[in-house]
Scaffold this motif. Structure first.
Motif, PDB file in Angstrom:
ATOM      1  N   SER A   1      52.200  47.646  25.776  1.00  0.00           N
ATOM      2  CA  SER A   1      52.195  48.043  24.370  1.00  0.00           C
ATOM      3  C   SER A   1      52.790  49.432  24.154  1.00  0.00           C
ATOM      4  CB  SER A   1      50.773  48.000  23.817  1.00  0.00           C
ATOM      5  OG  SER A   1      49.936  48.903  24.511  1.00  0.00           O
ATOM      6  N   ALA A   2      52.866  50.214  25.187  1.00  0.00           N
ATOM      7  CA  ALA A   2      53.400  51.571  25.060  1.00  0.00           C
ATOM      8  C   ALA A   2      54.927  51.613  25.131  1.00  0.00           C
ATOM      9  CB  ALA A   2      52.814  52.470  26.139  1.00  0.00           C
ATOM     10  N   TYR A   3      55.535  50.527  25.529  1.00  0.00           N
ATOM     11  CA  TYR A   3      56.989  50.502  25.698  1.00  0.00           C
ATOM     12  C   TYR A   3      57.693  50.124  24.404  1.00  0.00           C
ATOM     13  CZ  TYR A   3      56.531  50.814  30.768  1.00  0.00           C
ATOM     14  OH  TYR A   3      56.256  51.246  32.046  1.00  0.00           O
ATOM     15  N   VAL A   4      58.801  50.752  24.189  1.00  0.00           N
ATOM     16  CA  VAL A   4      59.756  50.273  23.194  1.00  0.00           C
ATOM     17  C   VAL A   4      60.508  49.113  23.834  1.00  0.00           C
ATOM     18  CG1 VAL A   4      61.780  50.815  21.823  1.00  0.00           C
ATOM     19  CG2 VAL A   4      60.015  52.562  22.197  1.00  0.00           C
ATOM     20  N   MET A   5      60.530  47.984  23.155  1.00  0.00           N
ATOM     21  CA  MET A   5      61.217  46.800  23.668  1.00  0.00           C
ATOM     22  C   MET A   5      62.442  46.512  22.823  1.00  0.00           C
ATOM     23  SD  MET A   5      59.376  46.065  26.217  1.00  0.00           S
ATOM     24  CE  MET A   5      60.266  44.571  26.662  1.00  0.00           C
ATOM     25  N   GLY A   6      63.533  46.230  23.494  1.00  0.00           N
ATOM     26  CA  GLY A   6      64.772  45.996  22.771  1.00  0.00           C
ATOM     27  C   GLY A   6      65.535  44.797  23.293  1.00  0.00           C
ATOM     28  N   TRP A   7      66.453  44.332  22.469  1.00  0.00           N
ATOM     29  CA  TRP A   7      67.409  43.300  22.853  1.00  0.00           C
ATOM     30  C   TRP A   7      68.814  43.864  22.673  1.00  0.00           C
ATOM     31  CZ3 TRP A   7      66.322  38.762  25.189  1.00  0.00           C
ATOM     32  CH2 TRP A   7      65.011  38.280  25.110  1.00  0.00           C
ATOM     33  N   PHE A   8      69.639  43.651  23.662  1.00  0.00           N
ATOM     34  CA  PHE A   8      71.047  44.006  23.621  1.00  0.00           C
ATOM     35  C   PHE A   8      71.853  42.754  23.953  1.00  0.00           C
ATOM     36  CE2 PHE A   8      71.200  48.705  23.457  1.00  0.00           C
ATOM     37  CZ  PHE A   8      69.849  48.973  23.567  1.00  0.00           C
ATOM     38  N   ARG A   9      73.142  42.821  23.686  1.00  0.00           N
ATOM     39  CA  ARG A   9      74.018  41.703  24.050  1.00  0.00           C
ATOM     40  C   ARG A   9      75.359  42.227  24.501  1.00  0.00           C
ATOM     41  NH1 ARG A   9      74.915  38.996  18.029  1.00  0.00           N
ATOM     42  NH2 ARG A   9      76.295  40.624  17.191  1.00  0.00           N
ATOM     43  N   GLN A  10      76.008  41.437  25.316  1.00  0.00           N
ATOM     44  CA  GLN A  10      77.322  41.816  25.824  1.00  0.00           C
ATOM     45  C   GLN A  10      78.214  40.591  25.855  1.00  0.00           C
ATOM     46  OE1 GLN A  10      77.265  43.893  29.587  1.00  0.00           O
ATOM     47  NE2 GLN A  10      79.257  44.807  29.178  1.00  0.00           N
TER      48      GLN A  10
ATOM     49  N   ARG B   1      65.619  30.731  20.060  1.00  0.00           N
ATOM     50  CA  ARG B   1      64.581  31.739  20.244  1.00  0.00           C
ATOM     51  C   ARG B   1      64.625  32.217  21.682  1.00  0.00           C
ATOM     52  NH1 ARG B   1      59.973  33.210  17.487  1.00  0.00           N
ATOM     53  NH2 ARG B   1      58.260  34.110  18.731  1.00  0.00           N
ATOM     54  N   LEU B   2      64.837  33.500  21.859  1.00  0.00           N
ATOM     55  CA  LEU B   2      64.812  34.114  23.179  1.00  0.00           C
ATOM     56  C   LEU B   2      63.443  34.736  23.418  1.00  0.00           C
ATOM     57  CD1 LEU B   2      68.252  35.973  23.198  1.00  0.00           C
ATOM     58  CD2 LEU B   2      67.745  33.590  23.771  1.00  0.00           C
ATOM     59  N   SER B   3      63.016  34.685  24.653  1.00  0.00           N
ATOM     60  CA  SER B   3      61.750  35.302  25.035  1.00  0.00           C
ATOM     61  C   SER B   3      61.959  36.196  26.239  1.00  0.00           C
ATOM     62  CB  SER B   3      60.702  34.234  25.366  1.00  0.00           C
ATOM     63  OG  SER B   3      60.369  33.481  24.232  1.00  0.00           O
ATOM     64  N   CYS B   4      61.130  37.204  26.333  1.00  0.00           N
ATOM     65  CA  CYS B   4      61.187  38.129  27.459  1.00  0.00           C
ATOM     66  C   CYS B   4      59.756  38.409  27.888  1.00  0.00           C
ATOM     67  CB  CYS B   4      61.889  39.414  27.057  1.00  0.00           C
ATOM     68  SG  CYS B   4      61.976  40.658  28.351  1.00  0.00           S
TER      69      CYS B   4
ATOM     70  N   VAL C   1      58.096  39.765  24.380  1.00  0.00           N
ATOM     71  CA  VAL C   1      58.864  40.102  23.195  1.00  0.00           C
ATOM     72  C   VAL C   1      59.849  38.956  22.961  1.00  0.00           C
ATOM     73  CG1 VAL C   1      60.554  41.459  24.497  1.00  0.00           C
ATOM     74  CG2 VAL C   1      60.281  41.845  22.045  1.00  0.00           C
ATOM     75  N   SER C   2      60.036  38.590  21.708  1.00  0.00           N
ATOM     76  CA  SER C   2      60.884  37.459  21.364  1.00  0.00           C
ATOM     77  C   SER C   2      61.949  37.873  20.374  1.00  0.00           C
ATOM     78  CB  SER C   2      60.044  36.332  20.772  1.00  0.00           C
ATOM     79  OG  SER C   2      59.095  35.858  21.708  1.00  0.00           O
ATOM     80  N   LEU C   3      63.004  37.103  20.361  1.00  0.00           N
ATOM     81  CA  LEU C   3      64.073  37.298  19.391  1.00  0.00           C
ATOM     82  C   LEU C   3      64.386  35.939  18.776  1.00  0.00           C
ATOM     83  CD1 LEU C   3      66.046  39.460  18.231  1.00  0.00           C
ATOM     84  CD2 LEU C   3      67.736  38.556  19.853  1.00  0.00           C
ATOM     85  N   GLN C   4      63.988  35.756  17.545  1.00  0.00           N
ATOM     86  CA  GLN C   4      64.293  34.527  16.807  1.00  0.00           C
ATOM     87  C   GLN C   4      65.638  34.713  16.119  1.00  0.00           C
ATOM     88  OE1 GLN C   4      62.521  31.514  16.536  1.00  0.00           O
ATOM     89  NE2 GLN C   4      64.426  30.869  15.546  1.00  0.00           N
ATOM     90  N   MET C   5      66.577  33.850  16.467  1.00  0.00           N
ATOM     91  CA  MET C   5      67.931  33.974  15.947  1.00  0.00           C
ATOM     92  C   MET C   5      68.233  32.774  15.073  1.00  0.00           C
ATOM     93  SD  MET C   5      69.869  35.319  19.381  1.00  0.00           S
ATOM     94  CE  MET C   5      69.645  33.775  20.231  1.00  0.00           C
TER      95      MET C   5
ATOM     96  N   SER D   1      59.966  40.193  17.615  1.00  0.00           N
ATOM     97  CA  SER D   1      58.508  40.270  17.540  1.00  0.00           C
ATOM     98  C   SER D   1      57.952  40.465  18.946  1.00  0.00           C
ATOM     99  CB  SER D   1      57.932  38.999  16.908  1.00  0.00           C
ATOM    100  OG  SER D   1      58.266  37.860  17.670  1.00  0.00           O
ATOM    101  N   ARG D   2      56.772  41.012  19.003  1.00  0.00           N
ATOM    102  CA  ARG D   2      56.144  41.245  20.300  1.00  0.00           C
ATOM    103  C   ARG D   2      54.697  40.794  20.256  1.00  0.00           C
ATOM    104  NH1 ARG D   2      56.913  47.280  21.600  1.00  0.00           N
ATOM    105  NH2 ARG D   2      55.636  46.782  23.428  1.00  0.00           N
ATOM    106  N   ASP D   3      54.226  40.368  21.411  1.00  0.00           N
ATOM    107  CA  ASP D   3      52.832  39.983  21.567  1.00  0.00           C
ATOM    108  C   ASP D   3      52.286  40.842  22.708  1.00  0.00           C
ATOM    109  OD1 ASP D   3      50.391  38.817  22.184  1.00  0.00           O
ATOM    110  OD2 ASP D   3      51.088  36.793  21.821  1.00  0.00           O
ATOM    111  N   ASN D   4      51.592  41.882  22.361  1.00  0.00           N
ATOM    112  CA  ASN D   4      51.123  42.813  23.378  1.00  0.00           C
ATOM    113  C   ASN D   4      50.036  42.200  24.263  1.00  0.00           C
ATOM    114  OD1 ASN D   4      52.878  44.861  22.614  1.00  0.00           O
ATOM    115  ND2 ASN D   4      51.433  45.686  21.113  1.00  0.00           N
ATOM    116  N   ALA D   5      49.337  41.219  23.757  1.00  0.00           N
ATOM    117  CA  ALA D   5      48.308  40.560  24.574  1.00  0.00           C
ATOM    118  C   ALA D   5      48.936  39.699  25.667  1.00  0.00           C
ATOM    119  CB  ALA D   5      47.411  39.713  23.691  1.00  0.00           C
ATOM    120  N   ARG D   6      50.122  39.189  25.387  1.00  0.00           N
ATOM    121  CA  ARG D   6      50.802  38.318  26.349  1.00  0.00           C
ATOM    122  C   ARG D   6      51.952  39.022  27.069  1.00  0.00           C
ATOM    123  NH1 ARG D   6      49.689  32.786  25.483  1.00  0.00           N
ATOM    124  NH2 ARG D   6      48.398  32.414  23.626  1.00  0.00           N
ATOM    125  N   ASN D   7      52.177  40.288  26.741  1.00  0.00           N
ATOM    126  CA  ASN D   7      53.283  41.045  27.358  1.00  0.00           C
ATOM    127  C   ASN D   7      54.630  40.357  27.148  1.00  0.00           C
ATOM    128  OD1 ASN D   7      51.279  42.754  28.254  1.00  0.00           O
ATOM    129  ND2 ASN D   7      51.906  42.729  30.399  1.00  0.00           N
TER     130      ASN D   7
END
Length: 120
Positions: A29-38, A18-21, A75-79, A67-73
């Protein structure tokens, strides 16, 4: 906005991570949040993104969940069901408006990256 990614590591094929950001700044909450990889020698590629909906790359669909938690600012990526080909540095990213985009140059803000290594 400043982004700080965490949660990478070494895992065997078939395992999970699980990655967190964490984001600082206003109006998360107004931002589009994304995950990329290289991966080494490859271009940065889209993995997943969320605004009020979600979008996944075909290669991770059904295995990864953003998933995102706007109250906690955050975003997570469960892999799950990780494969060796998922090995890469993973970056969280944000863009201010205009909906989800799958190209890296559409995102203005980037975290520092976190290494994910999947062993076979």
């Amino acid at each position: 906005v400043q982004l700080q990614a965490s949660g990478g590591g070494l895992v065997q094929a078939g395992g999970s991570l699980r990655l967190s950001c964490a984001a600082s700044g206003r109006a998360f909450s107004a931002y589009v949040m994304g995950w990329f990889r290289q991966a080494p020698g490859k271009e940065r590629e889209f993995v997943a993104a969320t605004d009020w909906t979600t979008l996944y790359a075909d290669s991770v669909k059904g295995r990864f969940t953003i998933s995102r938690d706007n109250a906690r600012n955050t975003v997570s990526l469960q892999m799950s069901s990780l494969k060796p080909e998922d090995t890469a540095v993973y970056y969280c990213a944000a863009r201010g408006s205009g909906g989800i985009r799958t190209t890296a140059n559409a995102y203005s803000y980037w975290g520092q990256g976190t290494q994910v290594t999947v062993s076979s």
